[in-house]
Enzyme design. Structure first.
Site, mmCIF file in Angstrom:
data_model
loop_
_atom_site.group_PDB
_atom_site.id
_atom_site.type_symbol
_atom_site.label_atom_id
_atom_site.label_comp_id
_atom_site.label_asym_id
_atom_site.label_seq_id
_atom_site.Cartn_x
_atom_site.Cartn_y
_atom_site.Cartn_z
ATOM 1 N N LYS A 78 0.863 -1.182 0.000
ATOM 2 C CA LYS A 78 0.000 0.000 0.000
ATOM 3 C C LYS A 78 0.897 1.228 0.000
ATOM 4 O O LYS A 78 1.684 1.443 0.923
ATOM 5 C CB LYS A 78 -0.912 0.013 1.217
ATOM 6 C CG LYS A 78 -1.785 1.264 1.282
ATOM 7 C CD LYS A 78 -2.800 1.201 2.396
ATOM 8 C CE LYS A 78 -3.604 2.504 2.463
ATOM 9 N NZ LYS A 78 -4.623 2.464 3.511
ATOM 10 N N ARG B 100 -10.679 10.138 1.561
ATOM 11 C CA ARG B 100 -10.549 10.876 2.825
ATOM 12 C C ARG B 100 -11.622 11.967 2.912
ATOM 13 O O ARG B 100 -12.091 12.281 4.002
ATOM 14 C CB ARG B 100 -9.142 11.452 2.955
ATOM 15 C CG ARG B 100 -8.095 10.338 3.078
ATOM 16 C CD ARG B 100 -6.679 10.883 3.190
ATOM 17 N NE ARG B 100 -5.691 9.810 3.064
ATOM 18 C CZ ARG B 100 -4.378 10.005 2.949
ATOM 19 N NH1 ARG B 100 -3.902 11.240 2.955
ATOM 20 N NH2 ARG B 100 -3.548 8.985 2.832
ATOM 21 N N LYS C 45 1.343 10.080 5.732
ATOM 22 C CA LYS C 45 1.385 8.650 6.072
ATOM 23 C C LYS C 45 2.666 7.976 5.556
ATOM 24 O O LYS C 45 2.740 6.757 5.481
ATOM 25 C CB LYS C 45 0.125 7.965 5.536
ATOM 26 C CG LYS C 45 -1.171 8.517 6.160
ATOM 27 C CD LYS C 45 -2.393 7.652 5.842
ATOM 28 C CE LYS C 45 -3.637 8.136 6.594
ATOM 29 N NZ LYS C 45 -4.802 7.242 6.410
ATOM 30 N N GLU D 242 7.536 -6.895 1.430
ATOM 31 C CA GLU D 242 6.259 -6.911 2.160
ATOM 32 C C GLU D 242 5.484 -8.199 1.851
ATOM 33 O O GLU D 242 4.850 -8.778 2.739
ATOM 34 C CB GLU D 242 5.410 -5.693 1.784
ATOM 35 C CG GLU D 242 5.934 -4.354 2.315
ATOM 36 C CD GLU D 242 5.649 -4.157 3.805
ATOM 37 O OE1 GLU D 242 5.085 -5.057 4.463
ATOM 38 O OE2 GLU D 242 6.008 -3.082 4.332
ATOM 39 N N LYS E 61 -2.139 -1.613 -3.846
ATOM 40 C CA LYS E 61 -2.986 -0.415 -3.789
ATOM 41 C C LYS E 61 -2.137 0.828 -3.854
ATOM 42 O O LYS E 61 -1.159 0.909 -3.106
ATOM 43 C CB LYS E 61 -3.754 -0.447 -2.470
ATOM 44 C CG LYS E 61 -4.608 0.771 -2.206
ATOM 45 C CD LYS E 61 -5.207 0.690 -0.828
ATOM 46 C CE LYS E 61 -5.997 1.953 -0.565
ATOM 47 N NZ LYS E 61 -6.596 1.973 0.744
ATOM 48 N N SER F 23 -10.101 5.573 -4.898
ATOM 49 C CA SER F 23 -11.039 6.683 -5.089
ATOM 50 C C SER F 23 -10.575 7.696 -6.134
ATOM 51 O O SER F 23 -11.363 8.138 -6.966
ATOM 52 C CB SER F 23 -11.295 7.376 -3.751
ATOM 53 O OG SER F 23 -10.077 7.826 -3.176
ATOM 54 N N TYR G 274 -14.862 1.105 -7.077
ATOM 55 C CA TYR G 274 -16.103 1.884 -6.974
ATOM 56 C C TYR G 274 -16.934 1.747 -8.246
ATOM 57 O O TYR G 274 -18.084 2.177 -8.296
ATOM 58 C CB TYR G 274 -15.775 3.355 -6.686
ATOM 59 C CG TYR G 274 -14.976 3.482 -5.405
ATOM 60 C CD1 TYR G 274 -15.611 3.448 -4.168
ATOM 61 C CD2 TYR G 274 -13.584 3.565 -5.434
ATOM 62 C CE1 TYR G 274 -14.885 3.500 -2.992
ATOM 63 C CE2 TYR G 274 -12.843 3.625 -4.267
ATOM 64 C CZ TYR G 274 -13.501 3.594 -3.043
ATOM 65 O OH TYR G 274 -12.779 3.630 -1.876
#
Ligand code: PBG
Length: 328
Positions: free
Chosen positions: A198, A208, A220, A236, A251, A277, A316
């Protein structure tokens, strides 16, 4: 000399093109993210995500029924909470009577056959808007203190009926931690889909907005990955496999198709991708202006993610794409 090899022969008619088509989308590929808010009879469109709504639970259930009817059977709900329910330790995240867990339980009661993937991260419940615990003096995100909270959150979600736990927080060691908590509490059957790679991405902006979950200070980057890194995704991946993840995720999806392919080639686990998004918003914005054909672009985007190696796609577009695919 005329060409001996003519790839165009395999493109000469719709039937031939169909016969040789390598990748095909179906509604079974999709996991549909949903936003749930408090209240009654609420359906509030997300300004930066045309066609995507935040629903109160009573409106969310019929929405799910419609999606099931269209062939979508997997959902990833996210909660949009009022500020009064947020605190530095995300306490609301383990409240079985809170909005999120009540809604998950109700979905499973009404639709026992759908798969619900719940989100594990502190941000929707955190007054700091971070995925982990913040040291209030230094602003540092505390890894090991976060694990405790994330484990309790995952356990509460399993109790509410989650089929798949989706840790999106990017703390080190969280997959092993959550697996251990679930197993010790007789939730061996609950799966973990890890947000394996991610990235710290600008493409999360509209999400957000939808949840009012942006970090209050800082960014982040100390836990989400640097978009410049490819090998780190494989590191990872190795850790998530060793820690017991059932499925792994990349992602965002579109600027990371190379990572999807890289991860796919390196694992025998199912690979998913999150078409986030901002990726949705870009297509919608250009389509609204008449600058691109929104429907064709949507299908091309989803197909490219699958071709890159995704076995399933969080998107979405799920409902809209399922409608188009049913028509075809
Ligand atoms: C947070 C979370 C985010 C998304 C899913 N879970 C945002 C973030 O990390 O800041 C983004 C999804 C999207 O943009 O569609 N744990």
């Amino acid at each position: 000399m005329l060409p001996t090899h003519r790839p165009r022969r395999n493109r000469k008619s719709p039937v031939i093109r169909d016969l040789v088509q390598e990748t095909r989308l179906t509604s079974h590929d999709f996991i549909y993210p949903l936003f749930v808010i408090e209240g009654q009879n609420q359906a509030v469109e997300v300004a930066s995500m045309p066609g995507i709504f935040r629903y109160s639970p009573d409106r969310l259930l019929p929405e799910i029924a419609e999606c099931v009817e269209l062939g979508i059977h997997a959902f990833a709900p996210f909660p949009g909470l009022g500020d009064h329910l947020k605190d530095p330790l995300a306490r609301e995240s383990a409240n079985p009577d809170g909005l999120y867990l009540r809604t998950v339980a109700e979905i499973k009661r009404q639709f026992p056959d759908v798969a619900i993937m719940t989100d594990v991260a502190m941000d929707p419940y955190s007054s700091d808007g971070h995925d982990g615990v913040v040291n209030q003096e230094t602003g540092e995100i505390l890894n090991d203190a976060s694990l405790e909270i994330l484990g309790q959150m995952a356990l509460a979600q399993a109790r509410a009926g989650a089929d798949i736990i989706g840790p999106s927080d990017m703390m080190d060691g969280r997959v092993a931690w959550i697996r251990d908590v679930l197993d010790r509490n007789a939730f061996q059957h609950v799966s973990i889909m890890s947000y394996t790679a991610k990235y710290a991405s600008a493409f999360y902006g509209p999400f957000r907005d939808a949840l009012a979950s942006a970090p209050k200070r800082g960014d982040k980057k100390s836990y989400q990955m640097n978009p410049a890194n490819r090998r780190e995704a494989l590191r990872e991946l190795a850790l998530d496999e060793a820690e017991g993840a059932d499925m792994v995720m990349v992602k965002p999806a579109l600027s990371y198709l190379d990572i999807i392919r890289e991860v796919k080639n390196a694992t025998t686990l199912p690979v998913t991708a999150y078409n986030v998004s901002g990726e949705y918003a870009m297509v919608k914005a250009a389509a609204q202006r008449g600058w691109i054909d929104g429907e064709r672009t949507m299908l091309e985007v989803l197909l490219s993610i699958k071709r890159a190696g995704a076995d399933a796609i969080l998107t979405y577009f799920a409902k809209e794409a399922a409608r188009v695919l049913r028509r075809e």
